[in-house]
Design a protein around this motif. Sequence first.
Motif, short mmCIF file in Angstrom:
data_model
loop_
_atom_site.label_atom_id
_atom_site.label_comp_id
_atom_site.label_asym_id
_atom_site.label_seq_id
_atom_site.Cartn_x
_atom_site.Cartn_y
_atom_site.Cartn_z
N TRP A 172 0.86 -1.12 -0.07
CA TRP A 172 -0.05 0.09 0.02
C TRP A 172 0.88 1.21 -0.15
O TRP A 172 1.17 2.05 1.11
CB TRP A 172 -0.82 0.02 1.13
N HIS A 260 -5.28 -4.08 -5.25
CA HIS A 260 -4.32 -3.96 -4.06
C HIS A 260 -4.55 -5.19 -3.24
O HIS A 260 -5.45 -5.74 -3.22
CB HIS A 260 -4.46 -2.55 -3.33
N ASP A 267 -4.83 -9.97 -4.23
CA ASP A 267 -5.17 -8.71 -4.65
C ASP A 267 -6.37 -8.64 -5.62
O ASP A 267 -6.55 -9.56 -6.34
CB ASP A 267 -3.55 -8.25 -5.53
#
Length: 641
Positions: A172, A260, A267
Amino acid sequence: MTYTAPPAFTTRPDLVGTFGMTASTHWLATASAQAVLERGGNAFDAAVAGAFVLHVVEPHLNGPGGDLTAVFATAADPGTPTVLMGQGPAPAAATVEHYRAEGLELVPGSGALAAAVPGAVDAWLLLLRDHGTWELGDVLAYAVGYARDGHPITGRVTETIAAVADLFAEHWPTSADRWLVDGRAPAPGDLVTNPAYAAVLEGLVAAGGSVPTVDGDRGGAAPVADSAATTREGRIDAARLEWAEGLVARSIDEFVRTPHRHSSGTDHAGVIRASDLAGFRAGVEPAATVEFRGHTIAKTGAWGQGPALLQVLALLDPMPDELLDPSTADGAHVIVEAQKLAMADREAYYGDREVPLDRLLSAEYASARRELIGDRASLELRPGDVVPGAARLATLRTEYVAPGLDGPVAGVGEPTVGSFAETPADVAAADDSAAGEPVVEPTGVTRGDTCHIDVVDRWGNIVSATPSGGWLQSSPTIPALGFCLGSRLQMAWLEEGTASTLEPGRRPRTTLTPTLVLRDGQAVVALGSPGGDQQDQWQLLYLLRTIVGGYTPQQAIDAPALHTTSFPGSFWPRTWTPGGVVVEDRLGDDVIAGLEARGHRITRSGDWSLGRLSSVTRDPATGVLSAAANPRGAQAYAAGR
């Protein structure tokens, strides 16, 4: 046998006065709200000002991308408890089919797929518009000041950032840019700013223009624009429109499209879109209530967990006082067993759909359920047969292996039935619900993150509010906004046919559950606590000790706490501990041994670890107000005069 006497000494005094009282989970929010009261604002102006400060100073517990519920009563109508609904629904594209196609068995606990539509900001603006008196710029000035000029960050926040620093650095990067300094968490006491969020708030004010209503020394009111609305209400509505359709909505839509890391270890891209924000507006609705020992207890509807507290009170109401004493083995056993029955019904029936609440709260149903409380701890999940054949439960898990992870989620779901840890230390390590502050897994998933604020003013306006979600570790920071999205969708199941199965446009069943208490037709107590599934369990102890045991608010808040974990948790990975009870050691060895003798699986959590209750009270006959706040963690404060 009599009710245990309240302690002779408390950690803090019960504050008393006649002007106004505030209590919250952070002293800066309390001070800001109290400052509004001192400058002539009412309880609603003050609560909104304090709540936006909480976004800034408790970012590990809540944020503008999150949600809230509140229960309030106005001076004009003190006998009508009203719920402020700031719980956003699932986005239009949040379908079971989509999540299953992503290889998921549960909605993740972190990442944008866990995000419901943000509801907190619109709800606060609605409360301010309809019941406040101040201009938006004046109310937001406190939060803007702390965000733009900085505030000293607390150790609790830095500990949370440090726990997810590797996640931020590896997966992140926008959160790393926002929260890490040279790859590390800031130190406690460092001055931390959030200029992006300050700009968002200033943009809301500018959307409708602003007319200062108090002295202008705080610098929060923007000049009146040529296109400004002509009324205070119109200016706030313009800000609501800007939130729903302006920079915030566009930035969220653009940002979540990039895949993400989620708590699943895999993800994914988010599914929330600008149209989802444009389609949501907060609202108000009547509270659900029950009568208990001469008091009316008011909660949210069954789209939240609030009615579970009402069910427990209905079960306990006719029982002898000594069995309503959580400081004894007999009382703690009965209270825990009643909570298990109510939480089983929560799992079977509660959700954003038609719920047979009249039946669940009826005296007849409570009487039948009361018969199930025996001498031994139940190790089963036992919902009632309120609607024959309708109580479909999701799969029960005592541990969980997520796709993309090598084994069971660390520290969650153990001990399991038939394989219990040998020592209290092992149990505490295995059950993160014993922690007084949020526990953060390496993947970013957290449990029990929330904050709270209560305010009462000299006119009789009173509000209890529990904002949550959108904490800094719930999903990557959106750079243009300075905050991230919430993770409330993790409370929806991906199994079809349950009461809280994920469905577009429906609210996930929230754990946010503030309380308002009325006596003789007037609101007299506003109460609440952070703590996820434990919020109502800890509030129950307060209500029993004050209403039945004669404790003062501060005595009740200071008293030893306990809660059960013998039901599926609302937070990913949705595990449970059959027969589990978490206790503060201060409950006493004899009481704890008595619970163990009855078959409860005990986790000792330390002396001062459970509950972060706060409350304000009002005596309509005398006008005397009071406030009390939790000493655990040395962060919550009450103020007033």
